[in-house]
Design a protein around this motif. Structure first.
Motif, PDB file in Angstrom:
ATOM      1  N   GLY A 121       0.793  -1.230   0.000  1.00  0.00           N
ATOM      2  CA  GLY A 121       0.000   0.000   0.000  1.00  0.00           C
ATOM      3  C   GLY A 121       0.816   1.267   0.000  1.00  0.00           C
ATOM      4  O   GLY A 121       0.611   2.140   0.854  1.00  0.00           O
ATOM      5  N   ALA A 122       1.729   1.400  -0.944  1.00  0.00           N
ATOM      6  CA  ALA A 122       2.581   2.592  -0.976  1.00  0.00           C
ATOM      7  C   ALA A 122       1.767   3.875  -1.114  1.00  0.00           C
ATOM      8  O   ALA A 122       2.110   4.908  -0.558  1.00  0.00           O
ATOM      9  N   GLU A 123       0.645   3.800  -1.836  1.00  0.00           N
ATOM     10  CA  GLU A 123      -0.173   4.996  -2.056  1.00  0.00           C
ATOM     11  C   GLU A 123      -0.736   5.534  -0.746  1.00  0.00           C
ATOM     12  O   GLU A 123      -0.956   6.730  -0.597  1.00  0.00           O
ATOM     13  N   HIS A 124      -0.937   4.644   0.233  1.00  0.00           N
ATOM     14  CA  HIS A 124      -1.500   5.040   1.518  1.00  0.00           C
ATOM     15  C   HIS A 124      -0.538   4.691   2.654  1.00  0.00           C
ATOM     16  O   HIS A 124      -0.970   4.365   3.753  1.00  0.00           O
ATOM     17  N   ALA A 125       0.755   4.778   2.375  1.00  0.00           N
ATOM     18  CA  ALA A 125       1.755   4.359   3.358  1.00  0.00           C
ATOM     19  C   ALA A 125       1.698   5.174   4.644  1.00  0.00           C
ATOM     20  O   ALA A 125       2.140   4.713   5.699  1.00  0.00           O
ATOM     21  N   ASP A 126       1.157   6.395   4.560  1.00  0.00           N
ATOM     22  CA  ASP A 126       1.116   7.246   5.749  1.00  0.00           C
ATOM     23  C   ASP A 126      -0.177   7.075   6.544  1.00  0.00           C
ATOM     24  O   ASP A 126      -0.433   7.812   7.496  1.00  0.00           O
ATOM     25  N   VAL A 127      -1.010   6.092   6.158  1.00  0.00           N
ATOM     26  CA  VAL A 127      -2.267   5.849   6.852  1.00  0.00           C
ATOM     27  C   VAL A 127      -2.124   4.627   7.749  1.00  0.00           C
ATOM     28  O   VAL A 127      -1.888   3.522   7.277  1.00  0.00           O
ATOM     29  N   GLY A 128      -2.252   4.824   9.056  1.00  0.00           N
ATOM     30  CA  GLY A 128      -2.160   3.716   9.989  1.00  0.00           C
ATOM     31  C   GLY A 128      -3.489   2.993  10.124  1.00  0.00           C
ATOM     32  O   GLY A 128      -4.504   3.402   9.564  1.00  0.00           O
ATOM     33  N   VAL A 129      -3.472   1.894  10.867  1.00  0.00           N
ATOM     34  CA  VAL A 129      -4.677   1.107  11.107  1.00  0.00           C
ATOM     35  C   VAL A 129      -4.815   0.883  12.610  1.00  0.00           C
ATOM     36  O   VAL A 129      -3.900   0.364  13.255  1.00  0.00           O
ATOM     37  N   ASN A 130      -5.944   1.285  13.160  1.00  0.00           N
ATOM     38  CA  ASN A 130      -6.242   1.101  14.581  1.00  0.00           C
ATOM     39  C   ASN A 130      -7.305   0.016  14.694  1.00  0.00           C
ATOM     40  O   ASN A 130      -8.432   0.193  14.236  1.00  0.00           O
ATOM     41  N   VAL A 131      -6.943  -1.136  15.286  1.00  0.00           N
ATOM     42  CA  VAL A 131      -7.856  -2.274  15.371  1.00  0.00           C
ATOM     43  C   VAL A 131      -8.444  -2.374  16.773  1.00  0.00           C
ATOM     44  O   VAL A 131      -7.710  -2.376  17.768  1.00  0.00           O
ATOM     45  N   VAL A 132      -9.774  -2.461  16.833  1.00  0.00           N
ATOM     46  CA  VAL A 132     -10.496  -2.628  18.092  1.00  0.00           C
ATOM     47  C   VAL A 132     -11.181  -3.991  18.059  1.00  0.00           C
ATOM     48  O   VAL A 132     -11.821  -4.340  17.065  1.00  0.00           O
ATOM     49  N   THR A 133     -11.037  -4.784  19.121  1.00  0.00           N
ATOM     50  CA  THR A 133     -11.675  -6.086  19.187  1.00  0.00           C
ATOM     51  C   THR A 133     -12.804  -6.070  20.213  1.00  0.00           C
ATOM     52  O   THR A 133     -12.886  -5.180  21.058  1.00  0.00           O
ATOM     53  N   GLY A 134     -13.674  -7.079  20.120  1.00  0.00           N
ATOM     54  CA  GLY A 134     -14.786  -7.165  21.064  1.00  0.00           C
ATOM     55  C   GLY A 134     -15.950  -7.888  20.446  1.00  0.00           C
ATOM     56  O   GLY A 134     -15.884  -8.343  19.293  1.00  0.00           O
ATOM     57  N   PRO A 135     -17.062  -8.023  21.181  1.00  0.00           N
ATOM     58  CA  PRO A 135     -18.258  -8.673  20.645  1.00  0.00           C
ATOM     59  C   PRO A 135     -18.912  -7.836  19.558  1.00  0.00           C
ATOM     60  O   PRO A 135     -18.715  -6.623  19.472  1.00  0.00           O
ATOM     61  N   SER A 136     -19.723  -8.482  18.730  1.00  0.00           N
ATOM     62  CA  SER A 136     -20.325  -7.805  17.581  1.00  0.00           C
ATOM     63  C   SER A 136     -21.223  -6.646  18.000  1.00  0.00           C
ATOM     64  O   SER A 136     -21.223  -5.596  17.342  1.00  0.00           O
ATOM     65  N   ALA A 137     -21.996  -6.799  19.078  1.00  0.00           N
ATOM     66  CA  ALA A 137     -22.900  -5.722  19.496  1.00  0.00           C
ATOM     67  C   ALA A 137     -22.122  -4.451  19.803  1.00  0.00           C
ATOM     68  O   ALA A 137     -22.527  -3.343  19.420  1.00  0.00           O
ATOM     69  N   PHE A 138     -21.004  -4.587  20.477  1.00  0.00           N
ATOM     70  CA  PHE A 138     -20.168  -3.439  20.832  1.00  0.00           C
ATOM     71  C   PHE A 138     -19.576  -2.780  19.590  1.00  0.00           C
ATOM     72  O   PHE A 138     -19.636  -1.559  19.422  1.00  0.00           O
ATOM     73  N   LEU A 139     -19.029  -3.600  18.695  1.00  0.00           N
ATOM     74  CA  LEU A 139     -18.366  -3.051  17.509  1.00  0.00           C
ATOM     75  C   LEU A 139     -19.362  -2.438  16.535  1.00  0.00           C
ATOM     76  O   LEU A 139     -19.112  -1.359  15.973  1.00  0.00           O
ATOM     77  N   LEU A 140     -20.505  -3.087  16.334  1.00  0.00           N
ATOM     78  CA  LEU A 140     -21.494  -2.554  15.399  1.00  0.00           C
ATOM     79  C   LEU A 140     -22.124  -1.268  15.908  1.00  0.00           C
ATOM     80  O   LEU A 140     -22.448  -0.374  15.117  1.00  0.00           O
ATOM     81  N   SER A 141     -22.292  -1.141  17.205  1.00  0.00           N
ATOM     82  CA  SER A 141     -22.833   0.107  17.743  1.00  0.00           C
ATOM     83  C   SER A 141     -21.845   1.253  17.536  1.00  0.00           C
ATOM     84  O   SER A 141     -22.244   2.386  17.244  1.00  0.00           O
ATOM     85  N   ARG A 142     -20.554   0.966  17.653  1.00  0.00           N
ATOM     86  CA  ARG A 142     -19.544   1.997  17.395  1.00  0.00           C
ATOM     87  C   ARG A 142     -19.495   2.359  15.913  1.00  0.00           C
ATOM     88  O   ARG A 142     -19.282   3.528  15.560  1.00  0.00           O
ATOM     89  N   LEU A 143     -19.680   1.368  15.044  1.00  0.00           N
ATOM     90  CA  LEU A 143     -19.719   1.641  13.606  1.00  0.00           C
ATOM     91  C   LEU A 143     -20.901   2.542  13.280  1.00  0.00           C
ATOM     92  O   LEU A 143     -20.783   3.485  12.502  1.00  0.00           O
TER      93      LEU A 143
END
Length: 307
Positions: A121-143
């Motif tokens: 991904g050289a085109e987006h090399a300066d874009v980091g990725v922040n991963v959050v884990t947890g149950p689906s209800a928690f993650l979907l509500s944040r989405l």
């Protein structure tokens, strides 16, 4: 093919007059003179050989030709504006991608997509990725609240998915796994009532994966043993299972490496046949950035190799 004589200024003027129902107000909004906007509309009508507006006691109204152009020109201009805005974000440096990950994709899909992202991904090399884990209800509500850009995993059974946009990638099963040398390893056929004599490692209550476990127990008239570990942590589940006689309800991708190494084996009693749908979930009300679209494409590429 679009007539080369039609310029962006023609369409912008047309849309503003259509919104304001007034040449004077449209000219004011566009910071040009009223004769100037009248001339621009006249040029567009000459190019199209059609009248776009007609005068009324309350201002101007769209003709049938004007209505037809409005249906097409409005979305086209908005899409162009969004594209220019997305490129500007990429040029100026975007914030990190915020990805919600369910346990079903933590072992293969997501790690491999991230590896490709950083390697290719050289085109987006300066874009980091922040991963959050947890149950689906928690993650979907944040989405839904816009706090995440994307959720990845098995979630089609989740009530919280509702109006979110889900894209299927592949199916994955939950398996009943034990350590090599377990008393039930290799027993076939395996009676369901034999499972109750051992501790279980399984997803917590109120999760979509636990719903599948509950359905399995109901269909086999099983009662979950009191000796059980309820967790979504894959390292904890694996470590406990390898060091005990526990039965682990595990996502298929989470145990692939341990099976290949001869550490874990699947019991001869399927918990489910086809499995659940693993995919991407997006908030359709939010405009995806170029980086998010590129990362989703990495996920699709990896998923295609896992089918």
């Amino acid at each position: 093919m679009l007539n080369a004589r039609i310029k962006l200024r023609h369409l912008q003027a047309f849309l503003e007059v259509a919104r304001q129902r007034s040449f004077a107000r449209a000219a004011e909004r566009l910071a040009i003179t009223q004769p100037g906007i009248s001339k621009t509309i006249r040029e567009l009508e000459e190019i199209l050989t059609a009248s776009l507006f007609e005068r009324t006691p309350k201002g101007v109204a769209l003709t049938q030709a004007g209505l037809t152009l409005l249906r097409h020109a409005g979305p086209a201009i908005r899409a162009l504006e969004e594209g220019v805005g997305a490129i500007g974000e990429a040029r100026d440096g975007e914030r990190p991608l915020r990805v919600g990950a369910l346990s079903t994709v933590e072992s293969r899909l997501l790690p491999e997509a991230l590896r490709r992202w950083h390697a290719e991904g050289a085109e987006h090399a300066d874009v980091g990725v922040n991963v959050v884990t947890g149950p689906s209800a928690f993650l979907l509500s944040r989405l839904r609240r816009g706090e995440l850009d994307l959720v990845v995993g098995r979630m089609t059974e989740a009530r919280e998915i509702q109006d979110l946009a889900f894209e299927h990638l592949y199916y994955e099963r939950l398996l009943l796994m034990v350590r090599a040398g377990h008393p039930l390893a290799g027993v076939s056929p395996l009676p369901a009532d034999a499972l109750g004599a051992y501790p279980w490692v399984l997803p917590p209550p109120q999760t979509t994966l636990r719903q599948q476990v509950d359905s399995f127990c109901l269909s086999h008239a099983l009662v979950l043993p009191a000796r059980r570990l309820e967790t979504l942590s894959l390292p904890l589940s694996r470590g406990y299972t390898l060091g005990s006689d526990a039965i682990w309800v595990a996502p298929e991708e989470a145990v692939e490496g341990s099976v290949a190494a001869g550490e874990l084996c699947e019991l001869a009693l399927p918990l489910e046949q086809q499995g659940g749908s693993v995919g991407l979930c997006l908030n359709a009300t939010l405009r995806p950035s170029l980086a998010l679209e590129a990362f989703c494409e990495r996920l699709r590429q990896v998923a295609a190799s896992l089918k």
